[in-house]
Write a protein that holds these residues in place. Structure first.
Motif: not given
Length: 198
Positions: A26-31, A47-51, A77-79, A87-95
């Motif tokens: 937390s607070s490391s700057g991922k988002s 961008h799909i953050p767990v928050d 569920g997030y995972h 799997a549907a071909g989308n590019h995702v940035v997850m934090d």
């Protein structure tokens, strides 16, 4: 639609999307890095953050005896949502915060390992504590408590230190890395570690 042919909005090759997996406390700057990545990446990405998943949950108070289960199910569920988008071909940035060992195992089981860019987002304890005080929306000491486990696996494709580089600089490093990704990927090597020996 011709039988056996993909619809107009389906990828011809069936290849999954890329997952840029930002892991840090937390607070490391991922988002902040994720925001810059979406601005500079060449391909449309999410961008799909767990928050965001925690924020979607009902606001009613969860009984103490159910809290651990509700949180565990939210992470699971997030995972699966990330895996489905890719799997549907989308590019995702997850934090993500891999502050429990099972979370990494779950992701290793679900994600296509050659399609994951595993990014270690580091920040010194003192700076994490300063950011927590400045933010005021995190329990004091949360990031420090997460430090021991978050990077315990010790293996990434690329790493950045947000006390030494700003979010845009980190994002540019990650984007540059994408043009010549080595194999095996960190996820492939981590999966190999898990494989039972015969």
């Amino acid at each position: 639609m011709t039988p056996g042919r993909p619809a107009a909005d389906e990828p011809e090759d069936g290849a999954g999307g890329l997952v840029i997996f930002l892991n840090g406390t937390s607070s490391s700057g991922k988002s902040s890095i994720a925001v810059e990545l979406l601005r500079i990446l060449d391909e449309p990405s999410f961008h799909i953050p767990v928050d965001a998943f925690h924020a979607m949950r009902t606001g009613q108070e969860i009984p103490a005896d159910r809290l651990a289960t509700v949180l565990h199910n939210t992470w699971r569920g997030y995972h699966r949502a990330i895996a489905g988008m890719a799997a549907a071909g989308n590019h995702v940035v997850m934090d993500h915060v891999l502050s429990a060992e099972w979370r990494l195992r779950d992701c290793l089981d679900l994600f296509v390992p050659q399609n994951v860019v595993f990014v270690g987002v580091h920040c010194p304890r003192a700076e994490l504590e300063r950011r927590e005080r400045e933010r005021g929306d995190r329990p004091p000491g949360l990031a420090a408590r997460q430090l021991a486990q978050v990077h315990a696996h010790g293996l990434y494709d690329i790493e950045c230190d947000t006390s030494r580089a700003d979010p845009l600089q980190c994002a540019v490093r990650i984007k540059d890395f994408l043009t010549n990704r080595p194999t095996p990927t960190a996820f492939q090597r981590l999966r190999a570690r898990q494989a039972p020996t015969t």
